[in-house]
Enzyme design. Structure first.
Site, short mmCIF file in Angstrom:
data_model
loop_
_atom_site.label_atom_id
_atom_site.label_comp_id
_atom_site.label_asym_id
_atom_site.label_seq_id
_atom_site.Cartn_x
_atom_site.Cartn_y
_atom_site.Cartn_z
CE LYS A 143 -3.94 1.62 2.48
NZ LYS A 143 -4.98 1.99 1.52
N1 PPE Z 1 -8.52 -1.19 -2.32
C1 PPE Z 1 -7.99 0.03 -2.11
C2 PPE Z 1 -7.28 0.43 -3.39
C3 PPE Z 1 -7.76 1.02 -1.12
O1 PPE Z 1 -7.35 2.16 -1.09
C4 PPE Z 1 -8.40 0.17 0.20
C5 PPE Z 1 -8.33 1.02 1.50
C6 PPE Z 1 -9.14 -0.95 0.19
C7 PPE Z 1 -9.08 -1.62 -1.02
C8 PPE Z 1 -9.69 -1.49 1.50
O2 PPE Z 1 -8.61 -2.00 2.31
P1 PPE Z 1 -8.87 -2.00 4.01
O3 PPE Z 1 -8.98 -0.78 4.39
O4 PPE Z 1 -7.72 -2.75 4.28
O5 PPE Z 1 -10.33 -2.73 4.08
N2 PPE Z 1 -8.30 2.54 1.16
C9 PPE Z 1 -7.97 3.33 2.22
C10 PPE Z 1 -7.51 4.81 2.19
C11 PPE Z 1 -8.87 5.64 1.32
C12 PPE Z 1 -8.48 7.15 1.01
O6 PPE Z 1 -9.19 7.59 0.25
O7 PPE Z 1 -7.25 7.36 1.44
C13 PPE Z 1 -9.00 3.25 3.50
O8 PPE Z 1 -10.02 2.87 3.51
O9 PPE Z 1 -8.51 3.69 4.57
#
Ligand code: PPE
Length: 306
Positions: free
Chosen positions: A159
């Site tokens: 990430k």
């Molecule tokens: N895919 C992506 C591309 C992504 O950025 C997130 C989280 C997820 C899936 C879900 O992952 P998880 O949070 O572990 O369930 N995105 C983060 C950032 C968003 C932002 O705009 O900044 C978040 O949800 O915190």
């Protein structure tokens, strides 16, 4: 939406005033996207504020760094303690948590090795990601013409800031066309995920979500929802998902730390199911919120009280 400022930001071990947490304009991260970050949430509960799966988030942060041959200046336990401290000094009952490690000011040029690693933890109040109404009514989304990052280009299990240029293309495109969010397909044209969320669909009572090989982030909310659903007796299938499966789904929903569990009402103007939050989505969403808010027993040991 402007940010709701908190008081202090943790910066390399010191708590500094929000407005003083600044970096040099020649920081490596600014020029080359060299940043590793996480997004976690702390929820208000009757007992005390509780961080949701914080250890899993910090583990992913360290994993992201390892993929890029980068050693974290702080250990997992040190980072967790620092986050708890930061929440405490800001006296927040609930907040979003954004730890970020990046390459700072040293020298320019692609090689990051001679730029110092800077570690920051910011926390602030962040409401519903896709709008307060979205959790109930659902969002209107499109399939983006931009594909997700290809395998062996930018590794999606990490990430990192740079990956989010791809997310920005998907998001901006969707917004410009009047949608709330965009869904990216992988290089094979299979469903990957939203710009900042994982995606699930329901058909005939079975839940489907892309495997980890469709250029999607290994979401912690995704994992939580799979766990919750299976324990409710619902079958969850992880498989490659052709785009058209979205249009014939009974229910579609997004998951993510920021987005939590958000139903999808329409995709490319095609109504999903009855166009409202579906019954399985609702069940899972309720269970998720009951767990994070401490209303339900923490059977998975997902909460870390501040
Ligand atoms: N895919 C992506 C591309 C992504 O950025 C997130 C989280 C997820 C899936 C879900 O992952 P998880 O949070 O572990 O369930 N995105 C983060 C950032 C968003 C932002 O705009 O900044 C978040 O949800 O915190």
């Amino acid at each position: 939406m402007p940010m709701v400022k908190a008081e202090k930001i943790w910066y390399n071990g010191a708590l500094v005033d929000w407005d003083d947490a600044k970096i040099h304009v020649l920081s490596h991260a600014l020029h080359y996207g060299t940043s590793f970050f996480e997004g976690a949430r702390c929820y208000k509960t009757k007992k005390a504020p509780a961080c949701f799966r914080l250890k899993d988030h910090i583990r992913r942060l360290l994993d992201s760094m390892k993929i890029y041959r980068t050693e974290s200046p702080y250990s997992l336990d040190e980072l967790i303690d620092a986050i708890l401290d930061t929440i405490r000094v800001n006296k927040l009952e609930e907040c979003y948590i954004r730890p970020i490690v990046f390459r700072g000011y040293g020298e320019l040029g692609v090689n990051p090795a001679h730029c110092p690693l800077e570690t920051i933890i910011a926390v602030w109040g962040w409401g519903s990601y896709l709008g307060a109404e979205a959790l109930e009514k659902g969002v209107n989304v499109c399939v983006s013409s931009w594909l997700r990052i290809a395998p062996n280009t930018l590794p999606v299990m990490a990430k990192v800031g740079a990956n989010y240029m791809n997310s920005q293309l998907i998001k901006m495109d969707a917004l410009a066309s009047g949608f709330d969010e965009g869904i990216g397909l992988d290089v094979n044209g299979m469903v990957s995920e939203g710009s900042g969320e994982n995606i699930f669909l329901v058909r005939d009572g079975v839940i489907y979500t892309p495997t980890m090989s469709s250029s999607n982030l290994c979401g912690i909310t995704r994992n939580s929802v799979i766990t919750i659903a299976r324990d409710m007796g619902i079958t969850v299938v992880e498989q490659t998902i052709p785009r058209e499966m979205l249009y014939i789904a009974d229910e579609v929903f997004f998951t993510g730390t920021a987005a939590e569990v958000t139903p999808v009402a329409t995709i490319d103007h095609v109504t999903v199911g009855n166009g409202r939050r579906g019954s399985i989505t609702e069940k899972i969403q309720k269970k998720f919120f009951d767990i994070v808010s401490g209303e339900e027993e923490d059977q998975y040991d997902w909460l870390l009280y501040v």
